[in-house]
Every structure is written in structure tokens, then in C-alpha cells.
Design an enzyme around this catalytic site. Structure first.
Site, PDB file in Angstrom:
ATOM      1  N   ASN A 208       0.846  -1.184   0.000  1.00 14.10           N
ATOM      2  CA  ASN A 208       0.000   0.000   0.000  1.00 14.10           C
ATOM      3  C   ASN A 208       0.882   1.235   0.000  1.00 14.10           C
ATOM      4  O   ASN A 208       2.116   1.144   0.100  1.00 14.10           O
ATOM      5  CB  ASN A 208      -0.989  -0.008   1.177  1.00 14.10           C
ATOM      6  CG  ASN A 208      -0.296   0.020   2.531  1.00 14.10           C
ATOM      7  OD1 ASN A 208       0.738   0.666   2.723  1.00 14.10           O
ATOM      8  ND2 ASN A 208      -0.868  -0.697   3.499  1.00 14.10           N
ATOM      9  N   GLU A 211       3.271   1.771   3.098  1.00 14.50           N
ATOM     10  CA  GLU A 211       4.377   0.816   3.098  1.00 14.50           C
ATOM     11  C   GLU A 211       5.413   1.201   2.047  1.00 14.50           C
ATOM     12  O   GLU A 211       6.627   1.132   2.294  1.00 14.50           O
ATOM     13  CB  GLU A 211       3.845  -0.586   2.824  1.00 14.50           C
ATOM     14  CG  GLU A 211       3.009  -1.166   3.954  1.00 14.50           C
ATOM     15  CD  GLU A 211       2.236  -2.400   3.555  1.00 14.50           C
ATOM     16  OE1 GLU A 211       1.850  -3.172   4.453  1.00 14.50           O
ATOM     17  OE2 GLU A 211       2.008  -2.596   2.337  1.00 14.50           O
ATOM     18  N   ASP A 278      -6.431  -7.658   0.055  1.00 13.79           N
ATOM     19  CA  ASP A 278      -6.585  -9.093  -0.223  1.00 13.79           C
ATOM     20  C   ASP A 278      -7.344  -9.314  -1.524  1.00 13.79           C
ATOM     21  O   ASP A 278      -7.043 -10.225  -2.296  1.00 13.79           O
ATOM     22  CB  ASP A 278      -7.338  -9.773   0.929  1.00 13.79           C
ATOM     23  CG  ASP A 278      -6.565  -9.743   2.234  1.00 13.79           C
ATOM     24  OD1 ASP A 278      -5.326  -9.652   2.182  1.00 13.79           O
ATOM     25  OD2 ASP A 278      -7.195  -9.806   3.309  1.00 13.79           O
TER      26      ASP A 278
END
Length: 498
Positions: A208, A211, A278
Site C-alpha cells: 500500500n 508501506e 486481499d
């Protein structure tokens, strides 16, 4: 939107070729205790939750597995499971979902990671985590690596779903990534933490934005050129074929050998981003194994993310939802607004949970004209969301006669859905919308000025749960009947022959 829309549709309908995906990651049990709070405990200044029900689902890497299964792909789980009640419960959920646990390793000295949340209304009161905190013994790691390598022959893709709970370590990554790539198996990584070097050699990675910023050392106030350079440098340093950065409401950024591309977010309403990462990695993997063009794979993952963030809670994608979202996206890039009654009832509940007032009106809306548009705009102004109940073709004929409707119900629904004032359209076949109103429970019921409040079907019902009825004046001289009469006359006002 898609470069090859027929290929995308075929991939979804064929369940992406039904190819098996191996998911290596931190398997968890997500448990929820649902209840009501009405008082504070006399023992301590804490709320007392009266328990109503308990639910459990697969969490962590388990949610990636559920997304894959929802898209129709067979999936195999690989990770650590405790020799405890949580482990047995996790195994049962995998089995019930049709997911193979052939890659799972049971550890006697480590609990199954379990997150238990206490929820009242839509508020999480407390979360209890049960998990192992130290590294897994060498013998356990070796068993896991052996189990993973033993499942590679049946896998068309390998996903590493890292939640930093001890499964996707540098040792495991360095043992399985090169072997998977040697066999021609794509490796897709959902990373955790900020040291990405252990994932080197993978096909792609989906960090993301936060990160990515920390891993690349980006400082506040960076410009677009700096962002692009950081992405390209990270991709080259890790030897990735391409790098995918998920940026929330800013969409997805793709870095590959050709440069970088931006895919704007497609969700019109964002209720909950839980589990969106996910869904992205599962949808991207499904597209890869189906052989879709990379740009179309990115666009499809973006559409899938837009579906799940439009729902409350962590909700795995389902192939039918993805199919419908693709169809709606292709219709003039229009958000989905036409629903079945049961599905719309759930959506209305989510709107109300956010404090939105829901307005309902109904009609045939045959040959949409300025009177209709004005009524709908004023109806929308009575609340935050406008739902339109639309008569089916059969019920229009019953009300208006055998020559009506002029426009079929599917077209009428899409025309209404294209109006900015309309949030949802639902068809009903009954003589009146009373049953529909009872199921949807709107806050405001709107009718045109040719009705008295006492004549409005469902008015008393809406008032019974604290709602109200609003009567909106009609635009004079504007009606479908008058339009049809005018169309049958020549410029001099005489009726046309035949």
C-alpha cells in the site's frame, strides 16, 4: 475501459480457467462477539455488552483464500496452525469453503492466531489477540518449506500473504521464490513491514502507499517525479517484473519495464477498506493465471477493489459481483444503481448506519421528461439518498393499458440510473409498491402533487417507524400521456392518419 473486454468477460465466466493457486501466509481466525450496550458496569467504568451472537471467519491469508474461491479458483493454504481449538476451527472453515489445507503445518507449541472482536452496533469495543510472538523453531520452518515445495507442482500461481506472524520469513521466501520462478510459476506478494528485500525475485508485489513510502524513504512533500523514480528503483532493485502500489482513493500505480501507469479508483462510495488489499492480490492473480493483458488485469483488480470497499466489513469478492461491476463499468462508466429488492435492503441499512436519510418514490417513468426529472431532483433534496421503485412492463400494462410502456423496463431502469439525483433503482411487479416499501423501510416517501397525503400507498406504514410523507408539486403540462398525444398530431394540431 478494458482493452479486450470480451477476454475479461470470458475470464470471469470461465472462473479464470479454474487454475489452482497456492497461498502461503499467516492464517488466522477472525471471531466476532456481537451485542448491545445499555449500561456501564458497577464493577469498573466499562460498558456491559449483552451478547447476542457469535460469528467466525477466516482472517489474514485466509481472506485471500476466500477471495480466490469467490472468483471460482481452487486454492491451497500453506501456513502454521496451532494444535488447539482455534486450529481445529480454522481447519473446519477451510474445509467448508472448499480450500485444501495440504500445505498447513500443525505446531504443538504455538497457538493459532485468533483475533476476537467485541462489537456493539457498528462500533468495535475491544479486540483480543491470541498469537505466538517469537520465531518458529527451525524444525517447524523446515516442515513448512517442505510442505510448500510439495504443493508447487499443482499450482498455477503462488501468493505470499504476509501479516508478520512468522510464516513469510526471509528463510521461507528465499527457499520458495526461486524454486517457483524456476518452474515458471508467477509469485505475487502482499508485503508486510518495510524491508522488502526478502521478496526479491518475485513476479510482483502489492504494497500500500504507506508501506511503499517508508520502504523507499520518501519524505513528506515529495513530487510526482520523485514518486515515479522511487517506484522504478524499487522494482529494479528487487528484480520484479512489475510493481503494484495500492493508493486508496487515488487508485493503483503500476511500475513496469515500460515506465509507470495510473489507474484511478473506481469506487463511488467507500464504506470500509478492510480486506481491499486481499481482494486486489486475489483478483490480480486470477487475471494473471487466465492470461489477461497486464493493463486489463490491473483494471479488473481495480474494479474488484471498488466492489468490496463499497460494503461494510471485510467482504471477499464474488464472481457474480465482479461480473456485474464490470458490466456496469462498461455502461458509460456508470456506477451500479439497479438492484434486486433484497440486495437493496442491505445497502439501505448500510446507508442508514452512516446517518443517511433514505427517500423513496415510485412510478412507471415511461418516456422520461422534465416533469419526472424535476420531481426526482426535489425528492432527492428531501434526504441523502433517493431510491426509485420502478413498475415492471407487466404492471405498467395493467395500469396504463396494452400499448404501454413505450420503453421497456431494462431501458427505463438504466435511464433513471443515469440521473445524478437517483442513488438506486429497484423493479417491482405488484399492483402497488407497498410490499417493497415494507422491506426497504425508507425515511421519506415522496409522491407527486396529484396525490393527497391520505392517498399515498405506504404512507401510514412509513409514518409508523417515524418517517414522513412529502408531496411535491408537478410541472404543469408535462406528462407521458401528453407527449404521446402530441406525437400523434401534425404541426397544425390535427391527428395524424393511421
Amino acid at each position: 475501459m478494458f482493452r479486450a473486454p470480451e477476454d475479461v468477460s470470458h475470464a470471469i465466466e470461465s472462473q479464470f480457467g479454474g487454475k489452482r493457486v497456492l497461498v502461503v501466509g499467516d492464517l488466522m481466525v477472525d471471531a466476532y462477539l456481537w451485542g448491545d450496550v445499555s449500561r456501564i458496569s458497577p464493577e469498573a467504568p466499562v460498558p456491559v455488552v449483552r451478547l447476542n451472537r457469535k460469528t467466525v471467519t477466516l482472517g489474514g491469508a485466509g481472506n485471500v483464500l476466500l477471495n480466490l474461491v469467490g472468483l471460482g479458483l481452487p486454492a491451497t493454504a500453506a501456513g502454521f496452525v496451532g494444535d488447539d481449538d482455534g486450529g481445529r476451527q480454522l481447519g473446519q472453515m477451510l474445509e467448508q469453503a472448499g480450500i485444501s489445507s495440504a500445505g498447513c503445518v500443525r505446531l504443538a507449541d504455538r497457538p493459532t492466531t485468533t483475533k476476537t472482536r467485541v462489537v456493539s452496533g457498528h462500533h468495535q469495543m475491544l479486540r483480543l489477540d491470541e498469537e505466538g510472538v517469537g520465531p518458529v523453531a527451525d524444525e517447524g520452518v523446515k516442515r513448512l518449506i517442505d510442505a510448500i515445495l510439495g504443493q508447487l507442482d499443482d499450482a498455477s500461481a503462488l501468493i505470499l500473504s504476509d501479516y508478520a506472524k512468522g510464516v513469510v520469513t526471509a528463510e521461507v521466501c528465499q527457499a520458495i521464490i526461486p524454486e517457483a520462478r524456476r518452474r515458471g510459476i508467477p509469485v505475487i506478494v502482499d508485503p508486510k513491514g518495510f524491508n522488502f528485500q526478502k521478496y526479491a525475485g518475485a513476479t510482483t508485489m502489492t504494497p500500500n502507499l504507506r508501506e511503499f513510502e517508508i520502504a523507499t524513504g520518501l519524505e513528506a512533500g515529495y513530487d510526482s517525479e520523485t514518486f515515479q523514480r522511487a517506484g522504478s528503483d524499487l522494482r529494479e532493485r528487487l528484480g520484479l517484473e512489475y510493481l503494484v502500489v495500492t493508493c486508496g482513493d487515488k487508485g493503483i500505480r503500476l511500475f513496469d519495464k515500460a515506465g509507470w501507469s495510473q489507474f484511478p479508483a473506481l469506487a463511488r462510495e467507500v464504506y470500509d477498506v478492510s480486506g481491499a488489499g486481499d481482494t486486489v492480490i486475489a483478483s490480480l492473480t486470477a487475471s494473471i493465471v487466465a492470461g489477461l493483458d497486464l493493463d486489463d488485469a490491473m483494471r479488473l483488480a481495480n474494479v474488484a477493489a471498488g466492489v468490496v470497499v463499497g460494503k461494510i466489513g471485510t467482504t471477499p469478492i464474488q464472481s457474480r459481483d465482479l461480473r456485474d461491476a464490470v458490466r456496469d463499468t462498461q455502461l458509460l462508466e456508470q456506477p451500479r444503481k439497479v438492484y434486486e429488492a433484497a440486495e437493496l435492503a442491505d445497502l439501505i441499512q448500510s446507508w442508514k448506519s452512516r446517518g443517511d436519510r433514505v427517500v423513496f418514490t415510485n412510478g412507471c417513468f415511461d418516456l422520461l421528461h422534465v416533469g419526472h426529472v424535476t420531481l426526482l431532483a426535489k425528492a432527492r433534496a428531501c434526504g441523502d439518498r433517493l431510491v426509485v421503485g420502478l413498475n415492471t412492463d407487466r404492471s405498467v400494462r395493467q395500469l396504463k393499458g396494452p400499448t404501454r410502456p413505450v420503453v421497456v423496463q431494462g431501458d427505463r431502469a438504466q435511464v433513471l440510473a443515469g440521473l445524478a439525483s437517483v442513488d438506486a433503482v429497484v423493479l417491482f411487479d405488484e399492483e402497488t409498491p407497498l410490499e417493497l416499501i415494507a422491506g426497504l423501510k425508507p425515511d421519506v416517501l415522496v409522491k407527486g402533487g396529484d396525490y393527497e397525503e391520505s392517498q399515498v400507498v405506504g404512507g401510514e406504514l412509513v409514518k409508523s417507524w417515524g418517517g414522513r410523507v412529502a408531496i411535491i408539486p408537478l410541472v404543469e403540462g408535462r406528462s407521458t400521456t401528453k407527449l404521446l398525444e402530441k406525437s400523434q398530431k401534425d404541426p397544425n394540431g390535427n391527428r395524424r392518419a393511421g
